[in-house]
Design a protein around this motif. Structure first.
Motif, PDB file in Angstrom:
ATOM      1  N   VAL A 125    -105.896  69.991 -41.615  1.00 49.25           N
ATOM      2  CA  VAL A 125    -106.542  71.148 -40.989  1.00 49.25           C
ATOM      3  C   VAL A 125    -106.773  72.272 -42.000  1.00 49.25           C
ATOM      4  N   SER A 126    -105.867  72.419 -42.965  1.00 45.79           N
ATOM      5  CA  SER A 126    -105.962  73.518 -43.932  1.00 45.79           C
ATOM      6  C   SER A 126    -107.213  73.438 -44.802  1.00 45.79           C
ATOM      7  N   ASP A 127    -107.824  72.250 -44.881  1.00 44.75           N
ATOM      8  CA  ASP A 127    -109.054  72.107 -45.657  1.00 44.75           C
ATOM      9  C   ASP A 127    -110.243  72.779 -44.969  1.00 44.75           C
ATOM     10  N   LEU A 147     -89.468  73.436 -32.661  1.00 45.08           N
ATOM     11  CA  LEU A 147     -90.344  74.514 -33.123  1.00 45.08           C
ATOM     12  C   LEU A 147     -90.006  74.932 -34.555  1.00 45.08           C
ATOM     13  N   ALA A 148     -88.716  74.903 -34.887  1.00 48.37           N
ATOM     14  CA  ALA A 148     -88.311  75.222 -36.258  1.00 48.37           C
ATOM     15  C   ALA A 148     -88.895  74.209 -37.242  1.00 48.37           C
ATOM     16  N   GLY A 149     -88.857  72.927 -36.881  1.00 50.02           N
ATOM     17  CA  GLY A 149     -89.448  71.896 -37.737  1.00 50.02           C
ATOM     18  C   GLY A 149     -90.947  72.069 -37.874  1.00 50.02           C
ATOM     19  N   ALA A 150     -91.610  72.436 -36.769  1.00 50.09           N
ATOM     20  CA  ALA A 150     -93.056  72.659 -36.807  1.00 50.09           C
ATOM     21  C   ALA A 150     -93.400  73.858 -37.689  1.00 50.09           C
ATOM     22  N   SER A 151     -92.603  74.906 -37.585  1.00 53.80           N
ATOM     23  CA  SER A 151     -92.827  76.093 -38.413  1.00 53.80           C
ATOM     24  C   SER A 151     -92.730  75.772 -39.894  1.00 53.80           C
ATOM     25  N   LEU A 152     -91.723  74.987 -40.256  1.00 56.01           N
ATOM     26  CA  LEU A 152     -91.567  74.582 -41.661  1.00 56.01           C
ATOM     27  C   LEU A 152     -92.740  73.722 -42.124  1.00 56.01           C
ATOM     28  N   ALA A 153     -93.261  72.892 -41.228  1.00 58.29           N
ATOM     29  CA  ALA A 153     -94.402  72.046 -41.569  1.00 58.29           C
ATOM     30  C   ALA A 153     -95.625  72.895 -41.908  1.00 58.29           C
ATOM     31  N   PHE A 154     -95.851  73.933 -41.113  1.00 55.17           N
ATOM     32  CA  PHE A 154     -97.009  74.805 -41.346  1.00 55.17           C
ATOM     33  C   PHE A 154     -96.873  75.566 -42.665  1.00 55.17           C
ATOM     34  N   VAL A 155     -95.740  76.221 -42.858  1.00 58.80           N
ATOM     35  CA  VAL A 155     -95.589  77.034 -44.068  1.00 58.80           C
ATOM     36  C   VAL A 155     -95.475  76.156 -45.308  1.00 58.80           C
ATOM     37  N   GLY A 156     -94.833  75.003 -45.182  1.00 65.57           N
ATOM     38  CA  GLY A 156     -94.671  74.120 -46.335  1.00 65.57           C
ATOM     39  C   GLY A 156     -95.959  73.474 -46.790  1.00 65.57           C
ATOM     40  N   SER A 157     -96.899  73.293 -45.858  1.00 61.45           N
ATOM     41  CA  SER A 157     -98.152  72.621 -46.186  1.00 61.45           C
ATOM     42  C   SER A 157     -99.172  73.536 -46.861  1.00 61.45           C
TER      43      SER A 157
END
Length: 212
Positions: free
Chosen positions: A89-91, A130-140
């Motif tokens: 999605v970030s692309d 939600l914590a795992g999802a948050s890390l996925a967004f910021v880490g990506s």
């Protein structure tokens, strides 16, 4: 007379700013500063959530070690599933908006941690997911956005951008438990984590305005 290759290399090395100066230039930029704070805030919340959730699962739910490990793995599975989706999605989407989503998700995670009093195990499970999802967004996207800001504003090399991103990770994981757990010890488990969740929400409008 012309300089020899060795003399040219030496003159270039003299022109390069030192580590302190390079970091100073990066942090002086407002967008970079807010992004670094956002990365630190997300990891600070994680640093508090990990030990607190273990204590809560042991005391309030009487979970064994294996059950606690299974619950924590929810965050890992969520991270594994969402990371490639966010990368894709970030692309096509603003990276700053994705970092903002990460902050919102972590704030929601801290809220669901408090809701465990009424929602029980389901609320705690959602909190961890939600914590795992948050890390996925910021880490990506965080490192890529940091590199974009460095390139756009001519702030130095990409290497320092990646270094600052990693330093923000570590700073959050250090300061988060020190401050959050100390507050939780005096005012209750939900207060320290909620304080960091509120910080995440405060950073959302700052980060969402970053052009990316």
């Amino acid at each position: 007379s012309k300089e020899t290759p060795k003399e040219e290399d030496a003159s270039k090395d003299k022109e390069k700013p030192g580590l302190k100066d390079s970091l100073g230039v990066l942090i002086a930029n407002q967008d970079v500063r807010y992004l670094a704070l956002s990365i630190a805030a997300v990891h600070a919340a994680l640093g508090v959530l990990k030990p607190l959730s273990q204590v809560v699962m042991s005391r309030e739910f009487d979970f064994s070690v294996s059950k606690r490990s299974f619950m924590i793995s929810i965050a890992t599975v969520t991270y594994l599933i969402i990371t490639p989706i966010v990368g894709r999605v970030s692309d096509h989407t603003s990276k700053s908006k994705l970092v903002s989503i990460s902050l919102i998700l972590m704030a929601l995670s801290t809220a669901f941690f408090t809701l465990r009093y009424t929602g029980g195990l389901w609320a705690l499970s959602i909190c961890i997911a939600l914590a795992g999802a948050s890390l996925a967004f910021v880490g990506s996207v965080a490192q890529a956005l940091m590199a974009d800001l460095v390139d756009r504003n001519k702030l130095g090399d990409y290497g320092m951008a990646f270094a600052l991103s990693d330093m923000s990770d570590s700073l959050g994981l250090i300061i988060g438990p020190i401050v959050g757990l100390a507050v939780s010890q005096y005012f209750g488990p939900s207060v320290g984590l909620g304080m960091i969740g509120l910080t995440c929400l405060i950073l959302v409008p700052k980060v969402s305005r970053i052009s990316s």
